[in-house]
Design an enzyme around this catalytic site. Sequence first.
Site, PDB file in Angstrom:
ATOM      1  N   GLU A  47      24.491  46.002  27.264  1.00  0.00           N
ATOM      2  CA  GLU A  47      23.664  44.714  27.255  1.00  0.00           C
ATOM      3  C   GLU A  47      22.738  44.656  28.370  1.00  0.00           C
ATOM      4  O   GLU A  47      22.821  44.792  29.544  1.00  0.00           O
ATOM      5  CB  GLU A  47      24.604  43.537  27.572  1.00  0.00           C
ATOM      6  CG  GLU A  47      24.035  42.070  27.325  1.00  0.00           C
ATOM      7  CD  GLU A  47      25.227  40.965  27.497  1.00  0.00           C
ATOM      8  OE1 GLU A  47      25.048  39.893  26.748  1.00  0.00           O
ATOM      9  OE2 GLU A  47      25.989  40.945  28.011  1.00  0.00           O
TER      10      GLU A  47
ATOM     11  N   LYS B 143      31.684  24.459  37.544  1.00  0.00           N
ATOM     12  CA  LYS B 143      30.752  25.446  38.285  1.00  0.00           C
ATOM     13  C   LYS B 143      29.517  26.007  37.447  1.00  0.00           C
ATOM     14  O   LYS B 143      29.816  26.937  36.942  1.00  0.00           O
ATOM     15  CB  LYS B 143      31.553  26.424  39.053  1.00  0.00           C
ATOM     16  CG  LYS B 143      31.399  26.918  40.324  1.00  0.00           C
ATOM     17  CD  LYS B 143      30.044  27.597  40.464  1.00  0.00           C
ATOM     18  CE  LYS B 143      30.085  28.994  39.683  1.00  0.00           C
ATOM     19  NZ  LYS B 143      28.658  29.390  40.246  1.00  0.00           N
TER      20      LYS B 143
ATOM     21  N   CYS C 249      23.581  35.824  25.007  1.00  0.00           N
ATOM     22  CA  CYS C 249      24.699  36.949  24.564  1.00  0.00           C
ATOM     23  C   CYS C 249      24.557  37.389  23.143  1.00  0.00           C
ATOM     24  O   CYS C 249      25.104  38.233  22.539  1.00  0.00           O
ATOM     25  CB  CYS C 249      26.045  36.327  24.802  1.00  0.00           C
ATOM     26  SG  CYS C 249      26.492  36.010  26.631  1.00  0.00           S
TER      27      CYS C 249
ATOM     28  N   GLU D 222      33.537  33.311  26.347  1.00  0.00           N
ATOM     29  CA  GLU D 222      32.551  33.951  25.601  1.00  0.00           C
ATOM     30  C   GLU D 222      31.864  34.758  26.693  1.00  0.00           C
ATOM     31  O   GLU D 222      31.291  34.546  27.886  1.00  0.00           O
ATOM     32  CB  GLU D 222      31.757  32.888  25.384  1.00  0.00           C
ATOM     33  CG  GLU D 222      30.426  33.610  24.559  1.00  0.00           C
ATOM     34  CD  GLU D 222      29.293  32.555  24.347  1.00  0.00           C
ATOM     35  OE1 GLU D 222      28.240  33.086  24.499  1.00  0.00           O
ATOM     36  OE2 GLU D 222      29.364  31.451  24.170  1.00  0.00           O
TER      37      GLU D 222
END
Length: 507
Positions: free
Chosen positions: A393, A183, A292, A258
Amino acid sequence: MNQTTRDPAVETHGNFIDGKEIEAGNGTFIDVLNPATGMVIARIPNSTPSDIDRAMKSARAAFEGREWGGMDIRARARLVNRLADAFEANLETLYRLETLNNGRPLNETRAQLSRLPDFFRYFAGLAIARRDDVIPVEGPYLNYTLRTPIGVVANCTPFNHPLMIMCKSLAAVLASGCTTVVKPSEYTPLTTLKLAEIFVEAGLPKGVFNVVLGYGAEAGRFLAEHPDINKLVLTGGTEAGRIAGSAAAKVFAHQTLELGGKTPVMVFDDFDVDQAVNYAAFGAFIGAGQTCVCGSRHLVQESIYDAFVEKLAAKARSIRIGNPFDPETQLGPVISARQRERVLTYSQLGREAGARAVAGGDIANVPGFEGGYFVQPTVFADVKADMRVFQEEVFGPFTSVTPFKDEAEALRLANDSPFGLGAAIRTRDVARAHRVAAGVKAGIVWVNDHHRLDPASPWGGVGESGIGREFGLESFNDHFNVKSVMVATADKPFDWYSATATQTRLN
């Protein structure tokens, strides 16, 4: 991103199931935009549970079928190598389609995607080199292990590196003999669909590689909740990982997640400042900072702090922002208006907290691309550990700079985070490099470099950055169930109940 009815003037895609594109069931479509212009470039379906179930059934049938499931290991490895060749033959098409879809400068896209065929060659090599174990045990027994592919892998991929992150999983899936339902992000589905088509044309049996489309909160959730998955792979935000991981845990699926990151970069004063600044710009702004492992927290020793801040600000202001297809462009847009607003919000938070904006912090105006989602490369200095821009983040071209006194303080600041994906160290002191690498809480550490990976090197994080590893033997082995076989080799009668009192060992 809008959900709309079908417009015949725009290319419309369906799910890729059982070796071909098919229409999804609900008849509603999602706009896919070019982030450099804001224009609609395609439409995709928002898949329903029945669409997901159809893809899972196709993957399960392929896994259990003779054509794929019964394929000899060496034949499968040869096929995976042919897929790598087909990938390589279509790189120019994939470069341009990915740049169109996610806005990364063509030079960046080319440099990243050209590595991907070797992901498949590496795992094909592991498939051929694989050995099961013979285990010495006490007594007259032969003990050995057998490994069998785990089955169907559900893979939810993000928008930032659509093909690269998908291929980290797909290469191991195919080489191990598993099957998959992918997906992709609703923002960037186009190269995933194209690669599925390329691989089927190159000889991959139908049903081995399926693609379902739609929103992560809906189609992605339906996939993670499906009772027939054997492994879940997800790259995305920490909260998405909690939701999807909890769903997959209900069926005891293997998991590789992750998730978020807030990479600390520790710059010591024995390292050349100009070189440190060049690495800092690369780590913070490559991919418009949407990664990331973005170098988002620069921790710099006090004696070189002022020089570093001044030079990094100048470097950020010099980066050329523009049309991703222009070879001179060095920074493209972020993926969406929503993501641009997120970066601008953190710029405001930094100012309100008392940090010093030394570069950027606003929308970048690109003539001819007024509808695009461009943001200036942004640097905040004098950032303290309790500020949100230090802890959270941002996922954009945004980095902060914080001074430290000594190695102990550098490590304390680096580890002051719930995340633990990447970390980087800049020093010429070899002993210090190893000490700090051992002490920092991260799954990946770069010494005097950044963003480097290799299919042989395990990739993953700790803490809120996720669980499991991609790449390397760690990833390959996690695509198998291990069976222990114990064979009695003694040729003598056995009857426990004839002399129970004299038996000396039960197991």
